[in-house]
Motif scaffolding. Structure first.
Motif, PDB file in Angstrom:
ATOM      1  N   ALA A  55       0.822  -1.216   0.000  1.00 46.19           N
ATOM      2  CA  ALA A  55       0.000   0.000   0.000  1.00 46.19           C
ATOM      3  C   ALA A  55       0.853   1.262   0.000  1.00 46.19           C
ATOM      4  O   ALA A  55       0.435   2.305  -0.542  1.00 46.19           O
ATOM      5  CB  ALA A  55      -0.932  -0.011   1.202  1.00 46.19           C
ATOM      6  N   ASP A  56       2.042   1.204   0.602  1.00 43.06           N
ATOM      7  CA  ASP A  56       2.896   2.391   0.699  1.00 43.06           C
ATOM      8  C   ASP A  56       4.155   2.306  -0.162  1.00 43.06           C
ATOM      9  O   ASP A  56       4.907   3.284  -0.260  1.00 43.06           O
ATOM     10  CB  ASP A  56       3.325   2.613   2.157  1.00 43.06           C
ATOM     11  N   ALA A  57       4.411   1.176  -0.789  1.00 40.92           N
ATOM     12  CA  ALA A  57       5.678   0.971  -1.494  1.00 40.92           C
ATOM     13  C   ALA A  57       5.774   1.827  -2.758  1.00 40.92           C
ATOM     14  O   ALA A  57       4.874   1.831  -3.592  1.00 40.92           O
ATOM     15  CB  ALA A  57       5.845  -0.500  -1.849  1.00 40.92           C
ATOM     16  N   GLU A  58       6.889   2.538  -2.870  1.00 36.34           N
ATOM     17  CA  GLU A  58       7.178   3.311  -4.080  1.00 36.34           C
ATOM     18  C   GLU A  58       8.164   2.572  -4.979  1.00 36.34           C
ATOM     19  O   GLU A  58       8.214   2.825  -6.187  1.00 36.34           O
ATOM     20  CB  GLU A  58       7.756   4.672  -3.700  1.00 36.34           C
ATOM     21  N   LEU A  59       8.935   1.690  -4.391  1.00 38.76           N
ATOM     22  CA  LEU A  59       9.931   0.918  -5.135  1.00 38.76           C
ATOM     23  C   LEU A  59       9.981  -0.497  -4.584  1.00 38.76           C
ATOM     24  O   LEU A  59       9.892  -0.693  -3.366  1.00 38.76           O
ATOM     25  CB  LEU A  59      11.314   1.572  -5.051  1.00 38.76           C
ATOM     26  N   ALA A  75      -2.927  -2.913  -8.138  1.00 39.23           N
ATOM     27  CA  ALA A  75      -4.033  -2.196  -7.500  1.00 39.23           C
ATOM     28  C   ALA A  75      -3.802  -2.057  -5.999  1.00 39.23           C
ATOM     29  O   ALA A  75      -4.304  -1.117  -5.364  1.00 39.23           O
ATOM     30  CB  ALA A  75      -5.348  -2.916  -7.770  1.00 39.23           C
ATOM     31  N   LEU A  76      -3.040  -2.989  -5.441  1.00 41.97           N
ATOM     32  CA  LEU A  76      -2.705  -2.934  -4.017  1.00 41.97           C
ATOM     33  C   LEU A  76      -1.525  -2.004  -3.753  1.00 41.97           C
ATOM     34  O   LEU A  76      -1.210  -1.719  -2.597  1.00 41.97           O
ATOM     35  CB  LEU A  76      -2.355  -4.338  -3.504  1.00 41.97           C
ATOM     36  N   ALA A  77      -0.851  -1.567  -4.844  1.00 42.46           N
ATOM     37  CA  ALA A  77       0.361  -0.753  -4.712  1.00 42.46           C
ATOM     38  C   ALA A  77       0.212   0.532  -5.518  1.00 42.46           C
ATOM     39  O   ALA A  77       0.901   0.754  -6.518  1.00 42.46           O
ATOM     40  CB  ALA A  77       1.570  -1.546  -5.192  1.00 42.46           C
ATOM     41  N   ILE A  94       7.509  -9.007 -14.341  1.00 46.63           N
ATOM     42  CA  ILE A  94       7.107  -7.712 -14.890  1.00 46.63           C
ATOM     43  C   ILE A  94       6.077  -7.956 -15.991  1.00 46.63           C
ATOM     44  O   ILE A  94       6.375  -8.578 -17.011  1.00 46.63           O
ATOM     45  CB  ILE A  94       8.310  -6.928 -15.443  1.00 46.63           C
ATOM     46  N   THR A  95       4.869  -7.467 -15.784  1.00 50.32           N
ATOM     47  CA  THR A  95       3.755  -7.741 -16.689  1.00 50.32           C
ATOM     48  C   THR A  95       3.420  -6.500 -17.522  1.00 50.32           C
ATOM     49  O   THR A  95       3.943  -5.400 -17.289  1.00 50.32           O
ATOM     50  CB  THR A  95       2.511  -8.156 -15.887  1.00 50.32           C
ATOM     51  N   ASP A  96       2.517  -6.685 -18.479  1.00 50.17           N
ATOM     52  CA  ASP A  96       2.050  -5.549 -19.277  1.00 50.17           C
ATOM     53  C   ASP A  96       1.460  -4.457 -18.390  1.00 50.17           C
ATOM     54  O   ASP A  96       1.583  -3.263 -18.691  1.00 50.17           O
ATOM     55  CB  ASP A  96       0.999  -6.012 -20.287  1.00 50.17           C
ATOM     56  N   ALA A  97       0.840  -4.871 -17.294  1.00 49.59           N
ATOM     57  CA  ALA A  97       0.250  -3.884 -16.387  1.00 49.59           C
ATOM     58  C   ALA A  97       1.309  -2.949 -15.810  1.00 49.59           C
ATOM     59  O   ALA A  97       1.031  -1.766 -15.565  1.00 49.59           O
ATOM     60  CB  ALA A  97      -0.499  -4.598 -15.265  1.00 49.59           C
ATOM     61  N   CYS A  98       2.522  -3.469 -15.605  1.00 52.63           N
ATOM     62  CA  CYS A  98       3.616  -2.619 -15.100  1.00 52.63           C
ATOM     63  C   CYS A  98       3.965  -1.539 -16.112  1.00 52.63           C
ATOM     64  O   CYS A  98       4.127  -0.359 -15.763  1.00 52.63           O
ATOM     65  CB  CYS A  98       4.847  -3.468 -14.792  1.00 52.63           C
ATOM     66  N   TRP A  99       4.090  -1.931 -17.371  1.00 54.17           N
ATOM     67  CA  TRP A  99       4.437  -0.955 -18.409  1.00 54.17           C
ATOM     68  C   TRP A  99       3.304   0.045 -18.600  1.00 54.17           C
ATOM     69  O   TRP A  99       3.555   1.240 -18.812  1.00 54.17           O
ATOM     70  CB  TRP A  99       4.741  -1.695 -19.717  1.00 54.17           C
TER      71      TRP A  99
END
Length: 338
Positions: A55-59, A75-77, A94-99
């Motif tokens: 929930a709080d992670a930036e990296l 969605a959780l991040a 690393i998925t399409d959602a990441c890109w």
């Protein structure tokens, strides 16, 4: 001017990977520039703790065994902006959602390429000199060897080494072999003749690479287009007593055709990868004398894990300082990466 606030970050990988790569000094180095969630690492994104951390992670600092970062996980991040991977391939997590989110990704592929290239060069030189066969025969005979009967195909002087694919590893192999008295050939459809010449290799067709080389070293990633790329025709075209080295992926090579060629004694092979990774106990490659099988050890092992971790720390420091990654992963190139 970058903010002095330390970005929130977490570690995501298998516990086995964390034990191997994340020495206490590495975690301390990361914590100097990150507000780092302490171990245990996130190995499962479905737990209550993982949801709270994400929930709080930036990296995320990821490693082998990191679960996929699909849309549900992202969605959780909602604050996640970057991923620094402590290994080479990012394809499994690393998925399409990441890109689509625009998440920046860095990989330690360049660092992991170093030991693979070192292993390859060692095997090129050892197999050219027939060191392993000579040691085996000497141990069996336990008597003086008649050096004058050495075959003229033995040795590395003016040996022709063919490199299949100018990947990170392939390029490093070419670089390490340049000081030796060998002829370097390269096949890579994405490399121009001028670029190949700048690397120090002669660009050739795939057929020519196998027909002219005394040693062929495979460095192409496993993609739909490269599965079985090294087929029967290419293996049959290899010179008598030529050597095939594979440190890429087992399925790039037609294993049945290679097995026939090596069991017939026509070619030799050094295989750090097979298909499957561990062959059935009764597979002929286990007992074929002119084949060296190693258990996928070319990549980072032992103290070489520290190189991966150091590379990740460097990338994290750059990102936290607002300088961007030195080794970013280009989405457009992902389809061509291992």
């Amino acid at each position: 001017m970058p903010s002095s606030r330390r970005p929130r970050a977490a570690l995501a990988m298998s516990r086995r990977a964390a034990d191997a790569v994340l020495e206490p000094q590495i975690i301390e180095a990361l914590a100097e520039v990150l507000d780092l969630e302490p171990p245990p690492v996130l190995a499962d994104f479905t737990t209550g703790r993982a949801r709270s951390v994400l929930a709080d992670a930036e990296l995320l600092v990821t490693g082998w065994g990191c679960p996929p970062l699909g849309s549900e996980v992202l969605a959780l991040a909602p604050r996640l902006r970057a991923v620094v991977h402590t290994a080479g391939s990012i394809r499994s997590h690393i998925t399409d959602a990441c890109w689509e989110r625009g998440i920046e990704v860095s990989s330690a592929a360049a660092a992991n390429a170093v030991p693979v290239a070192e292993y390859t060069v060692a095997m090129v030189l050892l197999s050219g000199k027939r060191v392993l066969e000579s040691a085996r025969d000497f141990r069996a005979a336990r008597t003086e060897v008649d050096w004058s009967r050495t075959a003229r195909t033995t040795g590395n002087y003016r040996r022709t080494v063919g490199i299949l694919s100018a990947s990170l590893v392939g390029r490093r192999v070419i670089e390490l072999l340049r000081p030796h008295d060998v002829k370097l050939l390269l096949h890579d459809p994405f490399v121009s003749a001028d670029e190949a010449a700048a690397l120090g290799a002669e660009p050739v067709t795939l057929d020519t690479l196998f027909a002219r080389s005394d040693t062929v070293s495979v460095h192409t990633p496993l993609l739909p287009a490269t599965r079985g790329l090294v087929g029967r025709d290419l293996i049959d075209a290899m010179r008598p007593d030529a050597v095939l080295i594979n440190t890429a992926r087992g399925a790039v090579v037609d294993q049945d055709a290679l097995t026939e060629a090596v069991t017939a004694g026509r070619v030799r092979a050094v295989l750090d990868v097979t298909d499957p990774d561990v062959l059935p106990p009764d597979h002929p490659l286990w007992s074929t004398e002119n084949v060296l099988l190693t258990p996928h050890i070319a990549g980072s092992q032992g103290n070489e894990w520290r190189r991966l971790a150091d590379a990740a720390v460097t990338e994290v420091r750059r990102w936290a300082a607002g300088d961007g990654f030195a080794h970013p992963v280009d989405r457009g190139r992902v389809a061509y990466l291992a």
